[in-house]
Structures are given as C-alpha cells and as structure tokens.
Design a protein around this motif. Structure first.
Motif, PDB file in Angstrom:
ATOM      1  N   UNK A  40      46.117  51.330 -50.031  1.00  0.00           N
ATOM      2  CA  UNK A  40      47.233  50.476 -50.422  1.00  0.00           C
ATOM      3  C   UNK A  40      46.665  49.120 -50.807  1.00  0.00           C
ATOM      4  N   UNK A  41      47.080  48.594 -51.954  1.00  0.00           N
ATOM      5  CA  UNK A  41      46.524  47.345 -52.467  1.00  0.00           C
ATOM      6  C   UNK A  41      44.993  47.401 -52.495  1.00  0.00           C
ATOM      7  N   UNK A  42      44.462  48.566 -52.864  1.00  0.00           N
ATOM      8  CA  UNK A  42      43.024  48.810 -52.998  1.00  0.00           C
ATOM      9  C   UNK A  42      42.272  48.686 -51.668  1.00  0.00           C
ATOM     10  N   UNK A  43      42.994  48.772 -50.562  1.00  0.00           N
ATOM     11  CA  UNK A  43      42.378  48.780 -49.236  1.00  0.00           C
ATOM     12  C   UNK A  43      42.637  50.126 -48.570  1.00  0.00           C
ATOM     13  N   UNK A  44      41.649  50.604 -47.806  1.00  0.00           N
ATOM     14  CA  UNK A  44      41.831  51.843 -47.048  1.00  0.00           C
ATOM     15  C   UNK A  44      42.521  51.489 -45.733  1.00  0.00           C
ATOM     16  N   UNK A  45      43.671  52.106 -45.481  1.00  0.00           N
ATOM     17  CA  UNK A  45      44.389  51.896 -44.234  1.00  0.00           C
ATOM     18  C   UNK A  45      44.040  53.009 -43.252  1.00  0.00           C
ATOM     19  N   UNK A  46      44.041  52.715 -41.949  1.00  0.00           N
ATOM     20  CA  UNK A  46      43.750  53.750 -40.948  1.00  0.00           C
ATOM     21  C   UNK A  46      44.960  54.644 -40.697  1.00  0.00           C
ATOM     22  N   UNK A  47      45.552  55.137 -41.791  1.00  0.00           N
ATOM     23  CA  UNK A  47      46.740  55.986 -41.715  1.00  0.00           C
ATOM     24  C   UNK A  47      46.338  57.362 -42.225  1.00  0.00           C
ATOM     25  N   UNK A  48      46.202  58.314 -41.318  1.00  0.00           N
ATOM     26  CA  UNK A  48      45.754  59.658 -41.669  1.00  0.00           C
ATOM     27  C   UNK A  48      46.864  60.663 -41.401  1.00  0.00           C
ATOM     28  N   UNK A  49      46.930  61.678 -42.239  1.00  0.00           N
ATOM     29  CA  UNK A  49      47.958  62.701 -42.113  1.00  0.00           C
ATOM     30  C   UNK A  49      47.327  64.068 -42.360  1.00  0.00           C
ATOM     31  N   UNK A  50      47.545  64.998 -41.435  1.00  0.00           N
ATOM     32  CA  UNK A  50      47.062  66.361 -41.614  1.00  0.00           C
ATOM     33  C   UNK A  50      48.109  67.137 -42.395  1.00  0.00           C
ATOM     34  N   UNK A  51      47.726  67.657 -43.556  1.00  0.00           N
ATOM     35  CA  UNK A  51      48.674  68.351 -44.414  1.00  0.00           C
ATOM     36  C   UNK A  51      48.062  69.654 -44.933  1.00  0.00           C
ATOM     37  N   UNK A  83      61.952  71.532 -42.231  1.00  0.00           N
ATOM     38  CA  UNK A  83      61.909  72.590 -41.216  1.00  0.00           C
ATOM     39  C   UNK A  83      62.906  72.207 -40.131  1.00  0.00           C
ATOM     40  N   UNK A  84      63.354  73.149 -39.297  1.00  0.00           N
ATOM     41  CA  UNK A  84      64.273  72.796 -38.207  1.00  0.00           C
ATOM     42  C   UNK A  84      63.625  71.786 -37.258  1.00  0.00           C
ATOM     43  N   UNK A  85      64.342  70.721 -36.899  1.00  0.00           N
ATOM     44  CA  UNK A  85      63.761  69.700 -36.015  1.00  0.00           C
ATOM     45  C   UNK A  85      63.671  70.189 -34.573  1.00  0.00           C
ATOM     46  N   UNK A  86      62.493  69.993 -33.958  1.00  0.00           N
ATOM     47  CA  UNK A  86      62.282  70.389 -32.560  1.00  0.00           C
ATOM     48  C   UNK A  86      61.351  69.378 -31.904  1.00  0.00           C
ATOM     49  N   UNK A  87      61.808  68.784 -30.796  1.00  0.00           N
ATOM     50  CA  UNK A  87      60.999  67.796 -30.090  1.00  0.00           C
ATOM     51  C   UNK A  87      59.713  68.407 -29.560  1.00  0.00           C
ATOM     52  N   UNK A  88      59.766  69.660 -29.114  1.00  0.00           N
ATOM     53  CA  UNK A  88      58.596  70.319 -28.534  1.00  0.00           C
ATOM     54  C   UNK A  88      57.940  71.291 -29.509  1.00  0.00           C
ATOM     55  N   UNK A  89      58.202  71.135 -30.794  1.00  0.00           N
ATOM     56  CA  UNK A  89      57.608  72.013 -31.789  1.00  0.00           C
ATOM     57  C   UNK A  89      56.269  71.500 -32.279  1.00  0.00           C
ATOM     58  N   UNK A  90      55.875  71.938 -33.475  1.00  0.00           N
ATOM     59  CA  UNK A  90      54.615  71.467 -34.048  1.00  0.00           C
ATOM     60  C   UNK A  90      54.813  70.065 -34.617  1.00  0.00           C
ATOM     61  N   UNK A  91      53.768  69.525 -35.235  1.00  0.00           N
ATOM     62  CA  UNK A  91      53.808  68.138 -35.695  1.00  0.00           C
ATOM     63  C   UNK A  91      54.935  67.909 -36.702  1.00  0.00           C
ATOM     64  N   UNK A  92      55.126  68.844 -37.640  1.00  0.00           N
ATOM     65  CA  UNK A  92      56.167  68.668 -38.644  1.00  0.00           C
ATOM     66  C   UNK A  92      57.552  68.779 -38.014  1.00  0.00           C
ATOM     67  N   UNK A  93      57.747  69.711 -37.098  1.00  0.00           N
ATOM     68  CA  UNK A  93      59.038  69.854 -36.431  1.00  0.00           C
ATOM     69  C   UNK A  93      59.367  68.622 -35.596  1.00  0.00           C
TER      70      UNK A  93
END
Length: 279
Positions: A109-120, A187-197
């Motif tokens: 962002x703004x030509x800087x690397x942010x410590x924001x990582x996402x597993x996709x 995906x269906x929302x679940x508090x105890x599900x996987x990361x996306x849920x």
C-alpha cells in the motif's frame, strides 16, 4: 484473470507471468481503457462478458474458457508472484498429491509492504473448482487435500488513493445491498469453523459490538502490526476502518429511505470486435 479498466496493471502482471504460465486467459467486462490492447499484444486469450458479480464471472471463466493446462490459478491484475512462490508452485504441481494449493498473500500500500498476510486458495487441478456465486468476496471451492506453497503473492492495493477510494465506495455499496437483501454469504458463518467461516461470523455480528470502530482500528494497527509501517500503516488502518463505517451508513440509508443506492457507472466501453463477446 477478470478485468475492467486494468490497463495500469496489465503490462506488469503479464511480465510477471511471462515464461512461467503455460497459458493466460482474461475475461474482460468491456474495458474503456487499453486493457484488451495490452493483453492481446502479449498473446493472452481474451473474451468479453458483461459483469454479473464476481462469483458468476469466475464460474463462467472456469466452465467456458478452453483451459488446457493441468493446473489453474486465479490471479487478479494487481497481484504479482514472487520468484520463491513460482518455484514452490512448480515443485508442488509436479510432485504433490494435493487437489488445491493455498498461498500467502501480502499487502503493498502506497508502495510499502504492510505486515498484512492472508492465506488464500488460488491454485487447483483444472476442472476441480467452482466459486461461491456471490456478488463480492467470492470463494473457490475445492474438494480434497489443500497444501500450502512457499513464498508470497504481492497484492498492490491500487495505484493511488483516488483509485482505492473509488473501489472501496463500490465495494461498500455492494456489501450494504447484499446485507439488506439478506443474500447468502461466501460460506455459512461459524464461530468455531475454519478461518473463512469465522471471518463470515465476525462479519455478520460486527455491527452489534459497542466501540466496534475503535476495536477494529486497534486490531489493524496493533494485532496485524501495521504500526511497523509507520504513517503508511496508520493511514491504511484508518481507511480500512472507515470502509466498515461507510458500509454501515449505506445500509442504514437504504433501510431508512427504502431505496437502493444509485449505481455509479463503471464506464465500460463497447465490445471489442477482435475478441469473442458473450453478451
């Protein structure tokens, strides 16, 4: 890839793929800039189709394009593969028994690397993936083992703030409309599900939390560690928080007035006669 007016990214992303990708396909939503010109010059297989939602567009691409490579990768024009990621994917495609491959995406962002990582999940055996048919935040669905690749996929989040704000304005409008119409989530929302849920669960219940915007800003700045990027990290954390506030205000406006928002035209051009157009 899918695109609408991505000329500012197209040359660089195709250079990033040159000599590595077996074939490149682009589903363009009738861009008014030089997106198609650049893609055709680089030998990309281009078709055009009016945009009907991200999930719908990706499912069209997977079902209708003449993909011959044994593995398929979803890529956005503002993303770049590091050399380490390319090598890791090559090795896994040859030796691994997985059905899909997840990667780590990091934000620039703004030509800087942010410590924001996402597993996709971004890579799968050709023919073994479909996308959730949602307007935004589409998600690939692959049955079987998913393994993690090494290296990073760099996400260059807009060339400037003007572009970023326009994009987020459209995004928050789509999310507010989807919420009011009670459309299905990725995906269906679940508090105890996987990361996306879990992410869908927090997305659904975020609006009930007192002090939510202060908490969200603190999460971005402290938990994600964007403070390490200095003022750029502070600005990004603030803007990301305001995206949610804008989303909430738009939803409130729709409920109060009973009217859906006026759509800002995306300014697509006419179909290009040099490529197939699917209407």
């Amino acid at each position: 890839m899918i695109s609408l007016n991505e000329a500012h990214n197209m040359e660089a992303v195709l250079q990033n793929l040159a000599g590595w990708a077996q074939e490149v396909f682009l589903v363009d939503s009738c861009s008014a800039d030089e997106t198609v010109d650049i893609a055709l010059r680089q030998g990309v297989h281009v078709v055009q189709r009016r945009f009907r939602g991200f999930g719908n567009q990706w499912n069209f691409a997977l079902s209708e394009l003449p993909i011959t490579a044994p593995w398929t990768m979803k890529l956005d024009p503002d993303e770049r593969l590091t050399d380490e990621l390319k090598r890791s994917l090559e090795e896994m495609m040859i030796t691994g028994g997985q059905r899909g491959i997840a990667i780590q995406r990091r934000l620039r962002f703004m030509e800087s690397v942010l410590p924001v990582h996402q597993r996709i999940l971004r890579v799968w055996r050709t023919g073994e993936c479909t996308f959730t048919d949602v307007a935004v935040n589409e998600h690939p669905l692959v049955e079987g083992e998913i393994k993690q690749a090494k290296g990073y996929l760099d996400h260059n989040d807009s060339p400037d703030l003007d572009h970023w704000i326009v994009k987020q304005n459209r995004y928050t409008t789509s999310e507010a409309v989807s919420q009011v119409e009670q459309r299905a989530m990725a995906v269906p929302p679940r508090l105890l599900g996987d990361a996306l849920e879990r992410r869908m669960w927090f997305k659904r219940h975020f609006w009930k939390v007192p002090g939510r915007y202060f908490i969200l800003f603190a999460y971005h700045l402290l938990m994600l560690g964007t403070w390490r990027a200095g003022r750029v990290g502070w600005i990004w954390s603030h803007l990301r928080t305001e995206v949610y506030r804008q989303w909430e205000y738009k939803r409130f406006e729709i409920e109060k007035t009973g009217r859906m928002p006026s759509r800002i035209p995306a300014n697509p051009g006419m179909p290009d006669s040099r490529v197939d157009f699917y209407g």
